[in-house]
Design a protein around this motif. Structure first.
Motif, mmCIF file in Angstrom:
data_model
loop_
_atom_site.group_PDB
_atom_site.id
_atom_site.type_symbol
_atom_site.label_atom_id
_atom_site.label_comp_id
_atom_site.label_asym_id
_atom_site.label_seq_id
_atom_site.Cartn_x
_atom_site.Cartn_y
_atom_site.Cartn_z
ATOM 1 N N ASN A 42 35.080 41.079 55.897
ATOM 2 C CA ASN A 42 34.997 42.527 55.697
ATOM 3 C C ASN A 42 35.671 42.818 54.359
ATOM 4 O O ASN A 42 36.873 42.606 54.204
ATOM 5 C CB ASN A 42 35.691 43.263 56.838
ATOM 6 C CG ASN A 42 35.626 44.774 56.702
ATOM 7 O OD1 ASN A 42 36.132 45.335 55.741
ATOM 8 N ND2 ASN A 42 35.011 45.428 57.682
ATOM 9 N N LEU A 43 34.900 43.290 53.389
ATOM 10 C CA LEU A 43 35.403 43.463 52.024
ATOM 11 C C LEU A 43 36.596 44.410 51.966
ATOM 12 O O LEU A 43 37.588 44.138 51.280
ATOM 13 C CB LEU A 43 34.277 43.973 51.122
ATOM 14 C CG LEU A 43 34.604 44.114 49.634
ATOM 15 C CD1 LEU A 43 35.004 42.768 49.045
ATOM 16 C CD2 LEU A 43 33.413 44.700 48.881
ATOM 17 N N GLN A 44 36.517 45.528 52.702
ATOM 18 C CA GLN A 44 37.594 46.513 52.648
ATOM 19 C C GLN A 44 38.896 45.960 53.236
ATOM 20 O O GLN A 44 39.985 46.194 52.703
ATOM 21 C CB GLN A 44 37.188 47.797 53.395
ATOM 22 C CG GLN A 44 36.168 48.659 52.656
ATOM 23 C CD GLN A 44 34.787 48.031 52.601
ATOM 24 O OE1 GLN A 44 34.345 47.418 53.583
ATOM 25 N NE2 GLN A 44 34.115 48.159 51.470
ATOM 26 N N ILE A 45 38.778 45.213 54.329
ATOM 27 C CA ILE A 45 39.973 44.615 54.949
ATOM 28 C C ILE A 45 40.641 43.649 53.983
ATOM 29 O O ILE A 45 41.864 43.645 53.814
ATOM 30 C CB ILE A 45 39.599 43.904 56.262
ATOM 31 C CG1 ILE A 45 39.210 44.930 57.329
ATOM 32 C CG2 ILE A 45 40.752 43.036 56.757
ATOM 33 C CD1 ILE A 45 38.728 44.314 58.627
ATOM 34 N N GLY B 232 31.280 34.384 51.525
ATOM 35 C CA GLY B 232 30.158 35.104 50.945
ATOM 36 C C GLY B 232 30.461 36.040 49.797
ATOM 37 O O GLY B 232 29.650 36.195 48.892
ATOM 38 N N PHE B 233 31.637 36.696 49.801
ATOM 39 C CA PHE B 233 31.916 37.709 48.785
ATOM 40 C C PHE B 233 32.220 37.085 47.428
ATOM 41 O O PHE B 233 32.947 36.087 47.332
ATOM 42 C CB PHE B 233 33.095 38.587 49.203
ATOM 43 C CG PHE B 233 32.818 39.433 50.408
ATOM 44 C CD1 PHE B 233 31.727 40.283 50.446
ATOM 45 C CD2 PHE B 233 33.657 39.378 51.511
ATOM 46 C CE1 PHE B 233 31.477 41.060 51.561
ATOM 47 C CE2 PHE B 233 33.417 40.153 52.625
ATOM 48 C CZ PHE B 233 32.315 40.999 52.655
ATOM 49 N N LYS B 234 31.672 37.703 46.369
ATOM 50 C CA LYS B 234 31.981 37.250 45.018
ATOM 51 C C LYS B 234 33.423 37.621 44.680
ATOM 52 O O LYS B 234 33.890 38.715 45.036
ATOM 53 C CB LYS B 234 31.015 37.880 44.016
ATOM 54 C CG LYS B 234 29.594 37.353 44.141
ATOM 55 C CD LYS B 234 28.677 37.871 43.056
ATOM 56 C CE LYS B 234 28.288 39.316 43.293
ATOM 57 N NZ LYS B 234 27.222 39.763 42.371
ATOM 58 N N THR C 200 38.429 29.977 47.293
ATOM 59 C CA THR C 200 38.438 28.551 47.658
ATOM 60 C C THR C 200 37.790 28.456 49.037
ATOM 61 O O THR C 200 38.454 28.579 50.052
ATOM 62 C CB THR C 200 39.870 27.977 47.680
ATOM 63 O OG1 THR C 200 40.709 28.830 48.477
ATOM 64 C CG2 THR C 200 40.446 27.888 46.280
ATOM 65 N N HIS C 201 36.493 28.247 49.030
ATOM 66 C CA HIS C 201 35.713 28.277 50.268
ATOM 67 C C HIS C 201 35.644 26.885 50.887
ATOM 68 O O HIS C 201 35.001 25.978 50.340
ATOM 69 C CB HIS C 201 34.303 28.797 49.980
ATOM 70 C CG HIS C 201 33.398 28.746 51.170
ATOM 71 N ND1 HIS C 201 32.115 28.257 51.123
ATOM 72 C CD2 HIS C 201 33.609 29.107 52.471
ATOM 73 C CE1 HIS C 201 31.563 28.321 52.326
ATOM 74 N NE2 HIS C 201 32.439 28.826 53.157
ATOM 75 N N ILE D 270 27.959 33.970 42.565
ATOM 76 C CA ILE D 270 26.747 34.300 43.309
ATOM 77 C C ILE D 270 27.149 34.504 44.764
ATOM 78 O O ILE D 270 28.037 33.816 45.268
ATOM 79 C CB ILE D 270 25.684 33.180 43.165
ATOM 80 C CG1 ILE D 270 24.369 33.591 43.825
ATOM 81 C CG2 ILE D 270 26.189 31.862 43.736
ATOM 82 C CD1 ILE D 270 23.233 32.617 43.542
ATOM 83 N N ASP D 271 26.522 35.476 45.426
ATOM 84 C CA ASP D 271 26.840 35.721 46.835
ATOM 85 C C ASP D 271 26.617 34.454 47.654
ATOM 86 O O ASP D 271 25.581 33.786 47.532
ATOM 87 C CB ASP D 271 25.950 36.839 47.392
ATOM 88 C CG ASP D 271 26.286 38.186 46.776
ATOM 89 O OD1 ASP D 271 27.483 38.482 46.639
ATOM 90 O OD2 ASP D 271 25.349 38.921 46.404
ATOM 91 N N ALA D 272 27.595 34.107 48.508
ATOM 92 C CA ALA D 272 27.527 32.965 49.429
ATOM 93 C C ALA D 272 27.599 31.615 48.723
ATOM 94 O O ALA D 272 27.486 30.569 49.375
ATOM 95 C CB ALA D 272 26.298 33.037 50.324
#
Length: 490
Positions: free
Chosen positions: A92-95, A118-120, A137-138, A183-185
């Motif tokens: 969740n981007l906002q969190i 997923g988020f850039k 760092t995914h 890039i997304d994801a």
């Protein structure tokens, strides 16, 4: 890198956050975990125990002393000491952005590593005062066994921070791959998403069941891709003419209406029920914990097999394992300052319970284990380190003579004193003595090693710096007596 000075805080104790904590801890790094849902801490404890069990099976090298684990009562407590903060909150981007604001209010210079899938990073950095302090760092689940980390900097970046993070990841046995563009994801999840969408269509259209689809993957390209990626595999498929022939032959097929990758099936209750009921029929006889055990055992054995072949993820494991052996050798050398001896101190150990056999003393093969590690320490001491070996040269043991002189029991502190009998040209002849801290002798190991080119797998002369160091040791050790005459004729 020193575990004594490195502290990491993991914010979010779900599957990924707990996996991060476990991987760091088994590599000697101190970890503080914080999650508002404190019941998640049981997941962290479970992950740590699982990592201790399976990570130790991954390598023959002695693991680092486990780090300290603390559970913070508040975010402020978690932010007191860390060199790095690993964020593993829900997608969740906002969190996530709100957390970064809270972190910067307490410590504006904290380095934040986001586990987002997923988020850039530029979107994550949007409201930060120091955006360059955040990078993605995914990792992949289970983090304590899977080596890959996609490292993704944002538009605001600091190369020193990126380099330090990659160094940390390599230190804990992972493979940091820097993604060239945001890039997304990122990369891996985009590949998985394409396969996932097609899988949903195949189930929805009754082409196969979830079990059949999983069997198709695990019995075909799943095995192949575990050891060799897509492009190398397809290069082989092109035969002697390689990738160009493969593209000429199969490129036109991309226009055929085979897949529905760009379309998405309606994700309704009917499809959900179909997938869940088939999944239950496939795997409901196992608990999630049992499935995790099966998965972890398989991941360990796959990586060990690849390590033996020095291929794929096995190269990373082999390099990490060499680092651990080298660290053990350096620790023994430091311990030599406290042990009065004219010889090299090449090994120190407190005999662990798992080394005992049915007679209640150290089992036979562990003596070779100790002496082999001591020989590695000699190699490191003379300059045959990881860089030298990666350049294509090493030593092979060609003869060993072990004598068992006394009974060694669990809990005893031991060390090995090593005499270099001869060291020149291709030959390295050493004599190891396994003693306790009182100097009592328990076993001796005499070893002959030959210098070898790893490219030709044939003997060759060692590098001049190594020969010089060996000659110095041989001269220094010449007057030191050993308990019996050498048995190996050089």
């Amino acid at each position: 890198m020193s575990k004594k000075t490195l502290n990491v805080s993991c914010v979010g104790a779900g599957v990924i956050g707990s996996g991060w904590a476990a991987r760091l801890l088994v590599n000697g790094i101190n970890v503080t975990v914080f999650d508002k849902q404190t019941e998640s801490y049981s997941r962290t404890k479970s992950s740590v125990e699982r990592a201790k069990k399976y990570f130790s099976q991954l390598t023959k090298a002695p693991l680092r002393e486990i780090g300290n684990l603390n559970f913070a009562k508040s975010l402020d407590d978690a932010l007191e000491l860390p060199d790095y903060i690993i964020e593993s909150l829900p997608e969740n981007l906002q969190i996530k952005q709100h957390l970064y604001k809270e972190i910067e209010e307490v410590s504006k210079n904290s380095i934040i590593l986001s586990s987002t899938s997923g988020f850039k990073p530029t979107d994550l950095q949007k409201h930060m005062k120091n955006p360059k302090n955040l990078i993605v760092t995914h990792p992949f689940n289970p983090v304590y066994l899977m080596p890959l980390v996609e490292v993704v900097p944002g538009q605001e970046k600091d190369q020193d921070i990126i380099d330090n993070v990659c160094h940390l990841l390599k230190y804990i046995g992972m493979v940091p791959i820097k993604i060239k563009k945001e890039i997304d994801a990122f990369v891996a999840d985009r590949m998985l998403e394409a396969m996932w969408r097609e899988a949903l269509w195949l189930i929805k259209d009754n082409i196969c069941t979830t079990e059949e689809l999983d069997n198709i993957i695990t019995s075909s390209f799943g095995i192949r891709f575990a050891q060799m990626g897509m492009f190398e595999s397809y290069r082989i498929a092109g035969g002697d003419k390689g990738m160009r022939h493969f593209l000429d032959q199969f490129g036109p097929a991309l226009k055929w209406p085979w897949s529905r990758l760009t379309d998405v099936p309606e994700f309704n209750s009917e499809l959900i029920e179909k997938i869940c009921s088939q999944s239950d029929a496939q795997s409901n006889m196992y608990s999630i914990s049992e499935l995790e055990d099966i998965r972890d055992k398989n991941l360990v054995e796959l990586q060990k097999a690849l390590r033996n072949n020095r291929w794929g993820s096995g190269r990373t494991l082999a390099s990490y394992e060499k680092d651990l052996f080298d660290e053990q050798s350096k620790q023994a050398e430091k311990a030599g300052v406290r042990i009065i001896s004219d010889l090299l101190i090449t090994y120190t150990k407190t005999i662990p319970p798992e080394w005992a056999d049915y007679n209640g003393h150290m089992t036979e093969y562990r003596y070779l284990n100790c002496f082999g590690d001591a020989s590695d320490a000699v190699m490191l001491h003379i300059g045959c380190d990881k860089a030298y070996i990666e350049a294509g040269n090493s030593y092979f043991t060609v003869e060993t003579n072990i004598k068992h002189l006394n009974e060694l029991k669990v809990g005893q502190e031991v060390h090995i004193e090593t005499k270099v009998i001869k060291g020149n040209g291709k030959k390295l002849h050493v004599f190891h003595m396994l003693k306790n801290k009182e100097g009592e002798l328990f076993a001796t190991g005499e070893h002959l090693l030959l210098h070898v080119s790893l490219k030709t797998r044939k003997t060759c002369s060692a590098g001049e710096p190594l020969i010089t160091k060996l000659e110095e040791l041989e001269k220094k050790h010449r007057g030191v007596s050993i308990p019996s005459e050498p048995k190996i004729i050089v």
